[in-house]
Write an enzyme that holds these catalytic residues in place. Structure first.
Site, PDB file in Angstrom:
ATOM      1  N   ASP A  14       0.868  -1.165   0.000  1.00  0.00           N
ATOM      2  CA  ASP A  14       0.000   0.000   0.000  1.00  0.00           C
ATOM      3  C   ASP A  14       0.914   1.226   0.000  1.00  0.00           C
ATOM      4  O   ASP A  14       2.025   1.171   0.525  1.00  0.00           O
ATOM      5  CB  ASP A  14      -0.876  -0.008   1.250  1.00  0.00           C
ATOM      6  N   CYS A  15       0.464   2.316  -0.577  1.00  0.00           N
ATOM      7  CA  CYS A  15       1.292   3.523  -0.622  1.00  0.00           C
ATOM      8  C   CYS A  15       0.869   4.545   0.427  1.00  0.00           C
ATOM      9  O   CYS A  15       1.665   4.963   1.265  1.00  0.00           O
ATOM     10  CB  CYS A  15       1.233   4.153  -2.013  1.00  0.00           C
TER      11      CYS A  15
END
Length: 241
Positions: A14-15
């Site tokens: 996930d960013c």
């Protein structure tokens, strides 16, 4: 479940919330707006008020580009709080992703991790937004899967089906480890498809969920670290062994 970090060949990330400090980015717009109307409103209070609205917009309109998700979520937050949101204010949030800061340890940790793994992004954002954030991270990811590419937003199972399909294409089936901050967006749906996972618990020193919705169900990541730097240290130690 006990896992050996050296058993894996790919990490998916996930960013926003994990590598990029999306709470700081959102609060930089929503905090001053809220305090114009109620000086006692804290950043944490406005983030909590906002959290469910973004997730709802993403579920209701899965092909909407992320800047428009942000605009609509801001408007809904204003309605819920009984506070006006102008078009200019909504635009300020919608165009803010490129200014969201990376966590201080993200770039260095990713550079270390890239020595050991294929790096994959699975992000709830559009391509343009991620490209801007990626310039701060300084790493060339091997694969980038955005909500715009997939046509839906996490926690939709389709996003994890796309991730597993990419892992199969690159020969990482069974050797992919998912790394994320959000239990709601990532760990609950990831576990539903059998993905081992690492929780980067960025809010370990804070109570509550902030800008991330309550996961609503119990979930147990395989490993937990307070930061990306701590994960990179553990990976280096695992491969040294």
């Amino acid at each position: 479940m006990t896992i050996d970090l050296a058993d894996y060949t790919a990490l998916s990330f996930d960013c926003y919330g994990t590598l990029i400090d999306w709470e700081a980015g959102i609060a930089a717009v929503l905090g001053p707006w809220a305090r114009q109307h109620d000086p006692s409103m804290t950043d944490e209070q406005v983030l909590v008020a906002y959290s469910e609205h973004e997730a709802a917009v993403e579920a209701e309109a899965p092909t909407t580009l992320y800047p428009d998700v942000l605009r609509e979520a801001f408007r809904r937050t204003g309605n819920a709080l009984g506070l006006p949101v102008t078009d200019a204010e909504a635009d300020a949030l919608g165009t803010s992703v490129l200014r969201w800061p990376a966590f201080p340890d993200s770039a260095e940790a990713l550079a270390r991790l890239q020595r050991h793994y294929r790096l994959i992004i699975l992000s709830n954002v559009d391509r343009e937004g991620f490209a801007g954030s990626n310039r701060q991270l300084g790493v060339e990811f091997d694969d980038i899967l955005t909500a715009q590419d997939i046509g839906s937003y996490k926690p939709n199972p389709a996003n994890f089906a796309a991730l597993l399909a990419r892992a199969d294409e690159v020969g990482a089936t069974g050797r992919l480890l998912h790394v994320a901050q959000s239990l709601f967006h990532d760990h609950v749906p990831g576990k539903a498809v059998g993905l081992p996972s690492v929780w980067i618990n960025r809010r370990h020193a804070q109570p509550g969920w902030g800008a991330t919705p309550d996961p609503r169900v119990a979930v147990q990541p395989d490993l937990e670290f307070p930061s990306m730097a701590a994960l990179a240290d553990a990976v280096d130690a695992a491969f040294d062994r």
